[in-house]
Design a protein around this motif. Structure first.
Motif: not given
Length: 549
Positions: A56-62, A351-356, A386-387
């Motif tokens: 899973v990748i956590i990112d805000n594209r900034s 898991v990605a949804r819960r992490l967000k 995102l996955t």
């Protein structure tokens, strides 16, 4: 029973049907080869892209990043579905090699190396770490120089044919590097990624482990040394420091030895998105990475996360009131991305949804009350999880579409087999008018007569698809050997240049699902191609059929 008898008889005796079988065979083989090779490309691309990321990748594209990453990682590390999480920084910079005019625009990636090893397969992409295990790190270090064992016994130098050239001291690396090299050599690890140099060939002839990679030598004949001011390490994409040869191996540039000095020029960016004064940082080239994706290996460099964070001024700092100049708090440190490895058996999307949701909820957490300003809250608000497949959709999706498009095009071309079956069976119906009349005169039904030719078309499809699948399977299995043979026959016939493509070999795996799909499609197409002939035979009247006989 007569239907089966006549179907098999026509299949054996009517040689014109062999052309229909050959058409089905060639079309089946062609479609199977295309599906297997393109599908192999897609599978390899996914495998290589997967090796660079977490599940899973956590990112805000900034490029301004986002805060509270360490607190978030500490919280989710207690979840049973989380194996490991690590922060990553991304920015752009200018890379310059000292002593050369070479400069490159690069994407700089800040990583915690040991954590990244646990989250993805980055370690397997490193060159020197493979042959000198434990010597690749991003901390401060000097440059290792090859020297000589002047106190030890002399060794005999021989050429590749065994002829004696002379004797002299044994070449050595500094102790840590030499020990790591001998350890990997004893384990049977050999360098098959680079062309063998004359020096390496001579060492091998002397029974010594060749010095793998590119190193600078000490002046004259002296012991190995560690020289230069200690500087942080930098891992560089392999296509920046080496040229790929047609056989897939890499020739490293002689003037970029391991440990040489390089300079990164960076542009810091504030949480508000404003660009600050450029900063320069000297580093030492410690290793190179080959992920197998050219766009990454020709542009990316990797340095220590905390160092890059400090250079970009994204580390913790005092928050100062713009009007009074007084310190009113602390600006939290920021990162660009968090990569998360998930335990087996858990759905990455869930898991990605819960992490967000959890990250967005941290803004309201009393622990961080007064710690975040409006910019920080906005940066967290843009965070998405995102996955790895979703995050790499811009790379994977075009290849997937190409595979589908090429398969469809070849499938359309293969419809010629169905048309050929139609033409040949229609000709057989016209030639067998007397047989059809006799069968109907003896009580055969129209449906029964039509079924003979439908079964005939299906039989052509079964035989042709079986032969085509066998040809396609063996062609794909030995496609690299066929390519090498063609190249030896005539270099101009080389269709797979390893210096151009990311992959070392043409994909040569045939999936069972593809074989079944192609066989079924070929049988259906051949059967459909026989319908017109079957309809003509079924509607033929006995008197009309026998009138001219």
């Amino acid at each position: 029973m007569y239907k089966l008898f006549l179907t098999l008889r026509y299949l054996r005796k009517r040689r014109i049907a062999y052309f229909a079988i050959a058409a089905v065979m060639l079309c089946t083989a062609m479609v199977l080869i295309v599906m297997s090779v393109m599908g192999g490309f897609l599978d390899q691309l996914k495998t290589k892209a997967r090796g660079l990321l977490g599940d899973v990748i956590i990112d805000n594209r900034s490029y301004s990043g986002f805060p509270l990453y360490d607190e978030f990682i500490a919280d989710i590390s207690a979840w049973p579905e989380i194996v490991k999480a690590t922060p990553v920084l991304y920015t752009y910079g200018l890379l310059r090699f000292h002593g050369t005019p070479r400069t490159h625009t690069v994407q700089v990636v800040g990583v915690r190396l040991e954590d990244v090893y646990q989250v993805n397969a980055f370690r397997g992409s490193l060159y020197y770490e493979k042959y000198y295990p434990g010597t690749t790190h991003l901390g401060e270090q000097q440059q290792p120089l090859v020297g000589f064992d002047v106190a030890g016994p002399a060794i005999e130098w021989r050429d590749q044919h065994g002829a004696l050239l002379g004797s002299g001291p044994r070449p050595l690396l500094p102790p840590a590097y030499q020990t790591a090299l001998e350890k990997s050599w004893s384990a049977g690890i050999r360098d098959d990624e680079s062309p063998a140099s004359e020096f390496a060939t001579m060492l091998k002839a002397a029974g010594l482990p060749p010095i793998v990679g590119q190193y600078e030598a000490v002046p004259g004949i002296g012991p190995p040394l560690m020289v230069g001011d200690p500087q942080p390490g930098l891992i560089i994409g392999r296509d920046i420091i080496a040229t790929r040869l047609p056989d897939g191996r890499y020739q490293r540039y002689w003037n970029i030895p391991r440990g040489c000095l390089v300079t990164l020029t960076l542009l810091p960016m504030s949480s508000a998105g404003t660009v600050d004064t450029p900063v320069k940082q000297p580093l030492r080239y410690v290793d190179d990475s080959r992920t197998g994706i050219y766009e990454i290996d020709s542009r990316h460099v990797y340095c220590d996360f905390e160092l890059l964070q400090k250079l970009l001024r994204m580390d913790a700092a005092e928050r100062v009131d713009a009007q009074t100049g007084e310190t009113i708090g602390v600006v939290p440190p920021r990162c660009s991305q968090i990569q998360v490895k998930i335990a087996a058996g858990h759905d990455p999307r869930d898991v990605a949804r819960r992490l967000k949701e959890y990250y967005h909820g941290m803004v309201k957490d009393p622990r961080f009350s007064g710690m975040l300003d409006l910019n920080d809250m906005q940066l967290i608000g843009f965070i998405d999880a995102l996955t790895w497949e979703e995050s790499q959709a811009h790379i994977i999706a075009p290849v997937e579409k190409e595979r589908q498009l090429v398969t469809i095009l070849f499938a359309i071309i293969s419809l010629v087999a169905a048309v050929l079956v139609l033409c040949i069976l229609y000709m057989i119906v016209l030639q067998k008018t007397r047989d059809i009349g006799i069968i109907k005169a003896l009580g055969g039904s129209s449906a029964g007569v039509a079924l003979i030719f439908i079964a005939y078309g299906a039989a052509v499809g079964i035989v042709g698809s079986a032969l085509g699948t066998i040809i396609g399977y063996y062609f794909v299995t030995y496609i690299n050997q066929i390519q090498d043979w063609l190249t030896r026959m005539n270099p101009a016939w080389q269709v797979w240049d390893r210096s151009v493509y990311s992959f070392d070999a043409i994909p040569n795996t045939v999936r069972s699902a593809d074989m079944i799909t192609v066989i079924v499609a070929a049988i259906i197409a051949s059967t459909l191609g026989s319908l017109a002939a079957a309809w003509r035979a079924g509607t033929m009247q006995p008197v009309e059929a026998l009138r001219h006989e």
